[in-house]
Design a protein around this motif. Sequence first.
Motif, mmCIF file in Angstrom:
data_model
loop_
_atom_site.group_PDB
_atom_site.id
_atom_site.type_symbol
_atom_site.label_atom_id
_atom_site.label_comp_id
_atom_site.label_asym_id
_atom_site.label_seq_id
_atom_site.Cartn_x
_atom_site.Cartn_y
_atom_site.Cartn_z
ATOM 1 N N HIS A 1 21.615 12.330 19.124
ATOM 2 C CA HIS A 1 21.939 12.920 17.142
ATOM 3 C C HIS A 1 21.992 15.097 17.563
ATOM 4 N N VAL A 2 20.829 15.540 18.217
ATOM 5 C CA VAL A 2 20.598 17.147 18.270
ATOM 6 C C VAL A 2 21.864 17.308 18.463
ATOM 7 N N ARG A 3 22.298 16.986 19.798
ATOM 8 C CA ARG A 3 23.464 17.476 20.477
ATOM 9 C C ARG A 3 24.692 17.768 19.671
ATOM 10 N N ALA A 4 25.260 16.042 19.131
ATOM 11 C CA ALA A 4 26.331 16.030 17.780
ATOM 12 C C ALA A 4 25.994 16.724 16.833
ATOM 13 N N GLY A 5 24.985 18.061 16.721
ATOM 14 C CA GLY A 5 24.882 18.873 15.734
ATOM 15 C C GLY A 5 23.712 18.015 14.245
ATOM 16 N N GLY A 6 22.763 17.207 15.079
ATOM 17 C CA GLY A 6 21.747 16.749 13.751
ATOM 18 C C GLY A 6 20.595 17.540 14.023
ATOM 19 N N THR A 7 20.206 17.109 13.186
ATOM 20 C CA THR A 7 18.289 18.385 12.717
ATOM 21 C C THR A 7 17.434 17.567 12.443
ATOM 22 N N ILE A 8 16.582 17.684 13.373
ATOM 23 C CA ILE A 8 15.112 16.279 13.111
ATOM 24 C C ILE A 8 14.144 17.162 11.676
ATOM 25 N N HIS B 1 -2.531 -13.562 8.877
ATOM 26 C CA HIS B 1 -1.220 -12.336 7.854
ATOM 27 C C HIS B 1 -0.888 -11.441 9.686
ATOM 28 N N ALA B 2 -0.220 -11.190 9.860
ATOM 29 C CA ALA B 2 0.760 -9.967 10.283
ATOM 30 C C ALA B 2 1.553 -9.019 9.697
ATOM 31 N N VAL B 3 1.287 -7.484 10.639
ATOM 32 C CA VAL B 3 1.897 -6.498 9.597
ATOM 33 C C VAL B 3 2.437 -5.385 11.009
ATOM 34 N N TYR B 4 3.510 -5.736 10.351
ATOM 35 C CA TYR B 4 3.765 -4.349 11.288
ATOM 36 C C TYR B 4 4.919 -3.531 10.643
ATOM 37 N N VAL B 5 4.197 -2.061 10.872
ATOM 38 C CA VAL B 5 4.834 -1.169 10.202
ATOM 39 C C VAL B 5 5.437 0.011 11.153
ATOM 40 N N GLU B 6 6.901 0.120 11.309
ATOM 41 C CA GLU B 6 7.135 0.683 11.920
ATOM 42 C C GLU B 6 7.873 1.869 11.674
ATOM 43 N N PRO B 7 7.446 3.309 12.174
ATOM 44 C CA PRO B 7 8.197 4.594 12.038
ATOM 45 C C PRO B 7 8.830 5.006 12.551
ATOM 46 N N GLY B 8 10.164 5.838 11.522
ATOM 47 C CA GLY B 8 11.024 6.379 12.261
ATOM 48 C C GLY B 8 11.489 7.920 12.246
ATOM 49 N N VAL B 9 12.500 8.804 12.109
ATOM 50 C CA VAL B 9 12.955 10.019 11.949
ATOM 51 C C VAL B 9 13.855 10.442 11.785
ATOM 52 N N TRP B 10 13.729 10.875 10.384
ATOM 53 C CA TRP B 10 14.657 11.438 9.824
ATOM 54 C C TRP B 10 15.572 12.775 9.995
ATOM 55 N N VAL B 11 16.764 12.801 10.216
ATOM 56 C CA VAL B 11 17.713 13.236 11.308
ATOM 57 C C VAL B 11 18.754 14.051 10.194
ATOM 58 N N HIS B 12 19.316 15.415 10.135
ATOM 59 C CA HIS B 12 20.435 15.672 9.185
ATOM 60 C C HIS B 12 21.390 15.897 9.777
ATOM 61 N N HIS B 13 22.551 15.553 9.489
ATOM 62 C CA HIS B 13 23.443 15.678 9.935
ATOM 63 C C HIS B 13 24.716 16.607 8.479
ATOM 64 N N ARG B 14 24.761 17.487 9.313
ATOM 65 C CA ARG B 14 25.312 18.816 8.160
ATOM 66 C C ARG B 14 26.945 18.570 8.176
#
Length: 251
Positions: free
Chosen positions: A181-188, A236-249
Amino acid sequence: MDLLIVNLADRPDLVDTMWDFEGLWPVFMQQDPVSDLFYSRATSTYAAYTLVAFAADDMDHPVARSCSIPFAMGAALGRDALPDDGWDGVIRWAWLDEQIGRAPTHLSAIEVAIRPDLRGTGLASVMLEAKRQNAIRLGFKDLYAPVRPSLKTAEPHTPMREYAARTRDDGLPEDPWLRLHVRAGGTIVKVCPRAMTMSGTLSEWRSWTGQPFDATGDVVVPFALNPVHCSVEHDHAVYVEPGVWVHHRLG
């Protein structure tokens, strides 16, 4: 491989190929209830934002797909920052926007999926660029992506904030999908700590994963980015998945 990438709004005759993939995601990853708000309409309401790729000499068997969703964001809407619930949050925003007729201002990636036998061949980069170009064609200047870092599965106990901050000697992210993503122009931009949530009874989790889920505590599940929280007492069991927002201008 010579590719033909089609937009399903332009080729409604090919909408059924959107689902012609096997082994993209493990069963537990298909249990997020928010996903129905997008995938139930990916080939209708959101057809213009859905791309499917084929080898040029084989239009019967797709090799990859790319999905996005339009949404509105701005301080006047009470949306002055990207949602901490990432993938789930942006799908809900888009659904609410549609229900009240609010015009979208931004586009979010939802998925880039490569046929399992073709992973590692460079198709991910091609599909990300196709997603960017489709966003530009549709008039958007900002593309966001709640990225699922591809090698985080090897470190389920590492906090996402620490993992996403790692870089190589060349300054690019250590994780391959973030790096693409960063190589394509994205910013974390930031971590979204609860990008997706999947919950179920212990019996359901056993059927989804083949693991016993017979003790209260954290359970490490293959392909999960974080441990799954299991409660035998409450069944019960719960899975909370994190992610990372990336911005492509885009413009």
